[in-house]
Design a protein around this motif. Structure first.
Motif, PDB file in Angstrom:
ATOM      1  N   TYR A 228       0.829  -1.201   0.000  1.00 17.43           N
ATOM      2  CA  TYR A 228       0.000   0.000   0.000  1.00 17.43           C
ATOM      3  C   TYR A 228       0.869   1.259   0.000  1.00 17.43           C
ATOM      4  O   TYR A 228       0.523   2.245  -0.646  1.00 17.43           O
ATOM      5  CB  TYR A 228      -0.961  -0.001   1.193  1.00 17.43           C
ATOM      6  N   VAL A 229       1.990   1.235   0.697  1.00 20.00           N
ATOM      7  CA  VAL A 229       2.908   2.382   0.665  1.00 20.00           C
ATOM      8  C   VAL A 229       3.438   2.562  -0.753  1.00 20.00           C
ATOM      9  O   VAL A 229       3.599   3.691  -1.218  1.00 20.00           O
ATOM     10  CB  VAL A 229       4.055   2.229   1.687  1.00 20.00           C
ATOM     11  N   ASN A 230       3.675   1.468  -1.463  1.00 19.99           N
ATOM     12  CA  ASN A 230       4.088   1.586  -2.865  1.00 19.99           C
ATOM     13  C   ASN A 230       3.021   2.307  -3.683  1.00 19.99           C
ATOM     14  O   ASN A 230       3.339   3.145  -4.529  1.00 19.99           O
ATOM     15  CB  ASN A 230       4.364   0.224  -3.483  1.00 19.99           C
ATOM     16  N   PHE A 231       1.760   1.985  -3.434  1.00 18.07           N
ATOM     17  CA  PHE A 231       0.674   2.657  -4.157  1.00 18.07           C
ATOM     18  C   PHE A 231       0.707   4.160  -3.891  1.00 18.07           C
ATOM     19  O   PHE A 231       0.534   4.963  -4.803  1.00 18.07           O
ATOM     20  CB  PHE A 231      -0.690   2.113  -3.747  1.00 18.07           C
ATOM     21  N   LEU A 232       0.925   4.525  -2.633  1.00 12.58           N
ATOM     22  CA  LEU A 232       0.967   5.947  -2.271  1.00 12.58           C
ATOM     23  C   LEU A 232       2.218   6.614  -2.829  1.00 12.58           C
ATOM     24  O   LEU A 232       2.158   7.695  -3.405  1.00 12.58           O
ATOM     25  CB  LEU A 232       0.911   6.110  -0.754  1.00 12.58           C
ATOM     26  N   ARG A 233       3.348   5.957  -2.660  1.00 16.89           N
ATOM     27  CA  ARG A 233       4.626   6.503  -3.105  1.00 16.89           C
ATOM     28  C   ARG A 233       4.654   6.706  -4.618  1.00 16.89           C
ATOM     29  O   ARG A 233       5.170   7.696  -5.122  1.00 16.89           O
ATOM     30  CB  ARG A 233       5.750   5.549  -2.687  1.00 16.89           C
ATOM     31  N   ASP A 234       4.082   5.758  -5.359  1.00 17.86           N
ATOM     32  CA  ASP A 234       4.160   5.766  -6.819  1.00 17.86           C
ATOM     33  C   ASP A 234       2.907   6.322  -7.482  1.00 17.86           C
ATOM     34  O   ASP A 234       2.652   6.055  -8.655  1.00 17.86           O
ATOM     35  CB  ASP A 234       4.425   4.351  -7.330  1.00 17.86           C
ATOM     36  N   ILE A 235       2.154   7.112  -6.756  1.00 23.72           N
ATOM     37  CA  ILE A 235       0.863   7.586  -7.246  1.00 23.72           C
ATOM     38  C   ILE A 235       0.978   8.299  -8.598  1.00 23.72           C
ATOM     39  O   ILE A 235       0.161   8.103  -9.482  1.00 23.72           O
ATOM     40  CB  ILE A 235       0.183   8.461  -6.174  1.00 23.72           C
ATOM     41  N   GLU A 236       2.017   9.098  -8.779  1.00 23.31           N
ATOM     42  CA  GLU A 236       2.184   9.846 -10.028  1.00 23.31           C
ATOM     43  C   GLU A 236       2.607   8.926 -11.173  1.00 23.31           C
ATOM     44  O   GLU A 236       2.090   9.038 -12.282  1.00 23.31           O
ATOM     45  CB  GLU A 236       3.192  10.982  -9.839  1.00 23.31           C
TER      46      GLU A 236
END
Length: 136
Positions: free
Chosen positions: A3-11
């Motif tokens: 989930y942190v990957n989803f947030l981190r890589d949002i752009e």
């Protein structure tokens, strides 16, 4: 941790036509989408979204960490190190949600190595204090 990957890589994900944050959650924060122009017009809403999602992750991670004691030390050390690095990333996003729009957000190799060494020492100590449950 994903989930942190989803947030981190949002752009990056948005540029590829992907959005991993459900529309229901976006709507709750008053965001129709995560396009750059939408984010720029709604910086405070975007920041609120990101902080709320980091807090959701932290709650999930705290629950997951309760089970670390059942992981053998040799595996617990890399798992704990990965969790620590994702926690570092989550804290950075929480502190400055717009950092995810600036490019890759990754801990340095030296940070990872130092944390791994710290977990190696701490992990060995923990292993002696909390033995794995016996199989029946």
């Amino acid at each position: 941790m994903q989930y942190v990957n989803f947030l981190r890589d949002i752009e990056v994900d948005r540029a590829l036509g992907r959005t991993y944050i459900p529309r229901e959650i976006l709507s709750r924060h008053g965001l129709p989408d995560l396009r750059p122009d939408t984010v720029r017009r709604n910086v405070d809403r975007f920041a609120g979204l990101m902080r709320a999602e980091v807090e959701r992750y932290e709650a999930w991670q705290a629950r997951a960490a309760e089970g670390y004691r059942y992981i053998p030390t040799r595996y617990r050390i890399p798992v704990q190190t990965a969790a620590d690095m994702y926690a570092w990333t989550a804290r950075r996003i929480h502190r400055d949600p717009l950092v995810v729009l600036e490019g890759p957000l990754r801990p340095s190799r030296s940070r990872i190595v130092l944390r791994s060494l710290g977990n190696s020492v701490g992990g060995l100590r923990t292993a002696r204090l909390s033995p794995l449950p016996r199989r029946r």
